[in-house]
Design a protein around this motif. Structure first.
Motif, PDB file in Angstrom:
ATOM      1  N   HIS A 106      14.119  53.256  46.280  1.00 30.34           N
ATOM      2  CA  HIS A 106      14.268  51.867  46.736  1.00 30.34           C
ATOM      3  C   HIS A 106      13.029  51.017  46.454  1.00 30.34           C
ATOM      4  N   LEU A 107      12.001  51.591  45.836  1.00 27.38           N
ATOM      5  CA  LEU A 107      10.757  50.837  45.656  1.00 27.38           C
ATOM      6  C   LEU A 107      10.507  50.420  44.207  1.00 27.38           C
ATOM      7  N   THR A 108       9.883  49.254  44.058  1.00 31.48           N
ATOM      8  CA  THR A 108       9.416  48.784  42.753  1.00 31.48           C
ATOM      9  C   THR A 108       8.071  49.456  42.463  1.00 31.48           C
ATOM     10  N   GLU A 132      13.958  55.384  30.270  1.00 29.70           N
ATOM     11  CA  GLU A 132      15.170  56.177  30.023  1.00 29.70           C
ATOM     12  C   GLU A 132      14.956  57.644  30.355  1.00 29.70           C
ATOM     13  N   THR A 133      13.837  58.180  29.901  1.00 33.73           N
ATOM     14  CA  THR A 133      13.541  59.593  30.150  1.00 33.73           C
ATOM     15  C   THR A 133      13.641  59.924  31.639  1.00 33.73           C
ATOM     16  N   PHE A 134      13.141  59.027  32.471  1.00 37.87           N
ATOM     17  CA  PHE A 134      13.113  59.323  33.910  1.00 37.87           C
ATOM     18  C   PHE A 134      14.209  58.590  34.685  1.00 37.87           C
ATOM     19  N   SER A 135      15.146  58.014  33.936  1.00 42.96           N
ATOM     20  CA  SER A 135      16.287  57.290  34.541  1.00 42.96           C
ATOM     21  C   SER A 135      15.855  56.242  35.567  1.00 42.96           C
ATOM     22  N   ILE A 136      14.849  55.464  35.209  1.00 38.60           N
ATOM     23  CA  ILE A 136      14.388  54.392  36.083  1.00 38.60           C
ATOM     24  C   ILE A 136      14.978  53.068  35.592  1.00 38.60           C
ATOM     25  N   PRO A 137      15.731  52.355  36.431  1.00 40.84           N
ATOM     26  CA  PRO A 137      16.241  51.050  35.992  1.00 40.84           C
ATOM     27  C   PRO A 137      15.066  50.100  35.719  1.00 40.84           C
ATOM     28  N   PRO A 138      15.120  49.342  34.615  1.00 36.41           N
ATOM     29  CA  PRO A 138      14.001  48.454  34.257  1.00 36.41           C
ATOM     30  C   PRO A 138      13.603  47.509  35.391  1.00 36.41           C
ATOM     31  N   GLN A 139      14.554  47.140  36.226  1.00 36.06           N
ATOM     32  CA  GLN A 139      14.280  46.227  37.347  1.00 36.06           C
ATOM     33  C   GLN A 139      13.277  46.807  38.342  1.00 36.06           C
ATOM     34  N   ARG A 140      13.120  48.124  38.311  1.00 37.80           N
ATOM     35  CA  ARG A 140      12.192  48.739  39.256  1.00 37.80           C
ATOM     36  C   ARG A 140      10.759  48.798  38.742  1.00 37.80           C
ATOM     37  N   LEU A 141      10.558  48.379  37.496  1.00 36.32           N
ATOM     38  CA  LEU A 141       9.200  48.399  36.942  1.00 36.32           C
ATOM     39  C   LEU A 141       8.632  46.985  36.913  1.00 36.32           C
ATOM     40  N   GLU A 154      -1.634  35.543  21.203  1.00 39.08           N
ATOM     41  CA  GLU A 154      -0.703  35.002  22.172  1.00 39.08           C
ATOM     42  C   GLU A 154       0.751  35.236  21.777  1.00 39.08           C
ATOM     43  N   HIS A 155       1.013  35.055  20.477  1.00 37.53           N
ATOM     44  CA  HIS A 155       2.389  35.140  20.013  1.00 37.53           C
ATOM     45  C   HIS A 155       2.960  36.547  20.207  1.00 37.53           C
ATOM     46  N   ALA A 156       2.186  37.551  19.791  1.00 41.86           N
ATOM     47  CA  ALA A 156       2.650  38.940  19.898  1.00 41.86           C
ATOM     48  C   ALA A 156       2.887  39.311  21.362  1.00 41.86           C
ATOM     49  N   ILE A 157       1.990  38.868  22.210  1.00 44.79           N
ATOM     50  CA  ILE A 157       2.109  39.211  23.620  1.00 44.79           C
ATOM     51  C   ILE A 157       3.300  38.520  24.265  1.00 44.79           C
ATOM     52  N   LEU A 158       3.480  37.266  23.917  1.00 47.09           N
ATOM     53  CA  LEU A 158       4.611  36.511  24.447  1.00 47.09           C
ATOM     54  C   LEU A 158       5.938  37.146  24.011  1.00 47.09           C
ATOM     55  N   THR A 159       5.996  37.564  22.742  1.00 49.53           N
ATOM     56  CA  THR A 159       7.212  38.204  22.229  1.00 49.53           C
ATOM     57  C   THR A 159       7.511  39.494  22.987  1.00 49.53           C
ATOM     58  N   ALA A 160       6.495  40.317  23.152  1.00 54.34           N
ATOM     59  CA  ALA A 160       6.679  41.588  23.866  1.00 54.34           C
ATOM     60  C   ALA A 160       7.101  41.329  25.312  1.00 54.34           C
ATOM     61  N   MET A 161       6.460  40.364  25.951  1.00 55.88           N
ATOM     62  CA  MET A 161       6.795  40.058  27.345  1.00 55.88           C
ATOM     63  C   MET A 161       8.232  39.600  27.488  1.00 55.88           C
ATOM     64  N   LYS A 162       8.658  38.746  26.571  1.00 59.58           N
ATOM     65  CA  LYS A 162      10.026  38.240  26.661  1.00 59.58           C
ATOM     66  C   LYS A 162      11.038  39.352  26.445  1.00 59.58           C
ATOM     67  N   ARG A 163      10.737  40.258  25.532  1.00 61.07           N
ATOM     68  CA  ARG A 163      11.653  41.389  25.318  1.00 61.07           C
ATOM     69  C   ARG A 163      11.763  42.241  26.568  1.00 61.07           C
ATOM     70  N   LEU A 164      10.634  42.526  27.180  1.00 65.49           N
ATOM     71  CA  LEU A 164      10.659  43.336  28.400  1.00 65.49           C
ATOM     72  C   LEU A 164      11.422  42.621  29.502  1.00 65.49           C
ATOM     73  N   LYS A 165      11.166  41.328  29.616  1.00 61.61           N
ATOM     74  CA  LYS A 165      11.810  40.560  30.665  1.00 61.61           C
ATOM     75  C   LYS A 165      13.330  40.508  30.463  1.00 61.61           C
ATOM     76  N   ASP A 166      13.748  40.336  29.203  1.00 61.87           N
ATOM     77  CA  ASP A 166      15.189  40.328  28.906  1.00 61.87           C
ATOM     78  C   ASP A 166      15.843  41.633  29.329  1.00 61.87           C
ATOM     79  N   LEU A 167      15.080  42.720  29.264  1.00 63.37           N
ATOM     80  CA  LEU A 167      15.624  44.021  29.640  1.00 63.37           C
ATOM     81  C   LEU A 167      15.601  44.240  31.142  1.00 63.37           C
ATOM     82  N   GLY A 168      14.934  43.340  31.866  1.00 61.54           N
ATOM     83  CA  GLY A 168      14.932  43.432  33.321  1.00 61.54           C
ATOM     84  C   GLY A 168      13.599  43.818  33.943  1.00 61.54           C
ATOM     85  N   VAL A 169      12.638  44.185  33.082  1.00 64.28           N
ATOM     86  CA  VAL A 169      11.307  44.541  33.599  1.00 64.28           C
ATOM     87  C   VAL A 169      10.649  43.285  34.159  1.00 64.28           C
TER      88      VAL A 169
END
Ligand code: C2E
Ligand code: CA
Ligand code: CA
Ligand code: CA
Length: 274
Positions: A106-108, A132-141, A154-169
């Motif tokens: 139940h914890l983030t 995936e390996t540990f079956s943790i939903p991205p919302q919990r990270l 800035e660009h590379a970091i922004l791109t990576a952040m947006k990808r993670l965010k789209d996945l729920g992280v």
């Protein structure tokens, strides 16, 4: 004079050499610790604004050196960044945190990520593979970055952040207000969470200015739709002030220090009974 000059020179020279060697040795030992699972993670709880619930845990790297004892991350994280070990160290922490996270469904889990990790071309994939390996939903990270992440690429970091965010992280901006951040970054980057730098709480008792800053940061973050974490909370006065002003989560020695897993287990049992 000449002789003493020379001996002084050689004195400095050999001590610098010693420093380089010591650093070299320490970084080899850190490499060894990463490769042999000799690091550890401590977890510091964050509680919700009503004080009733533990919502999240911040994972903090720990290293007990065989001869030197506990070495602070304030020392070995910069060493890892300097010597290129930070990607492996960061992934080790993430894996360990995700593995452990299974025990607290139940914890983030908040994990600190250095800017150079973000720039690694496979960073996002590595995060996903680990979840995936540990079956943790991205919302919990929740990934915590500091303002230093804005210093380059800035660009590379922004791109990576947006990808993670789209996945729920979730993405948190750590130590907000401590560095050279510009408010425009709050618009440009998709932060879910803002962590108020501890220095404003440390200065808290000195007078009205630090309080005004804390209040303003909370209002600003909330207006931008972010969750606010007050960290470094050591006194009931600090806690009350943060709660009165709408802070969402509280972290600090007043609640709990970073805990080993057995201690955390005890803490969660006691806290669930309140
Ligand atoms: P941080 O991310 O700002 O983490 C919070 C630090 O404040 C932790 O220190 C924690 O023990 C300490 N702290 C928590 N509550 C209080 C309080 O009430 N009062 C005071 N005075 N301190 C409090 P720690 O564990 O020594 O970590 C120091 C820094 O090292 C972290 O600061 C973070 O920047 C870095 N770090 C730690 N683990 C990692 C990691 O796995 N990866 C990366 N990249 N950095 C890490
Ligand atoms: Ca942090
Ligand atoms: Ca912080
Ligand atoms: Ca910090």
């Amino acid at each position: 004079a000449k002789a003493s000059g020379r001996s002084r020179w050689s004195f400095f020279s050999s001590s610098m050499q010693e420093q380089v060697l010591a650093k070299d040795k320490l970084s080899r030992e850190l490499r060894h610790a990463i490769d042999n699972d000799l690091l550890d993670v401590a977890y510091q709880p964050q509680i919700s604004h009503d004080g009733r619930q533990v919502t999240s845990l911040e994972a903090l790297a720990r290293w007990r050196h065989p001869e030197m004892g506990a070495i602070s991350p304030v020392r070995f994280i910069p060493l890892a960044e300097e010597t290129g070990l930070i990607n492996d160290l960061g992934m080790w922490i993430l894996r360990r945190a995700c593995r452990d996270a299974d025990q607290w469904p139940h914890l983030t889990i908040a994990v600190n990520v250095s800017p150079s990790q973000f720039k690694h071309p496979r960073f996002v994939e590595q995060v996903l593979e680990t979840l995936e390996t540990f079956s943790i939903p991205p919302q919990r990270l929740e990934i915590e970055v500091t303002e230093s992440v804005f210093a380059s690429d800035e660009h590379a970091i922004l791109t990576a952040m947006k990808r993670l965010k789209d996945l729920g992280v979730k993405i948190a901006l750590d130590d907000f207000g401590s560095g050279y951040s510009s408010l425009s970054y709050l618009r440009k980057f998709p932060f879910d969470t803002l962590k108020i730098d501890r220095c404003f709480l440390t200065a808290f008792d000195d007078g009205a200015e630090a309080r005004a800053i804390v209040k303003t940061i909370i209002a600003l973050g909330k207006a931008l739709g972010m969750e606010i974490v007050g960290e470094g909370v050591e006194t009931i006065e600090q806690l009350d002030f943060l709660l009165e002003n709408g802070c969402d989560r509280i972290q600090g020695y007043f609640i709990a220090v970073p805990l080993t897993r057995p201690r955390l287990k005890e803490f969660l049992v006691v806290h669930a009974e309140d």
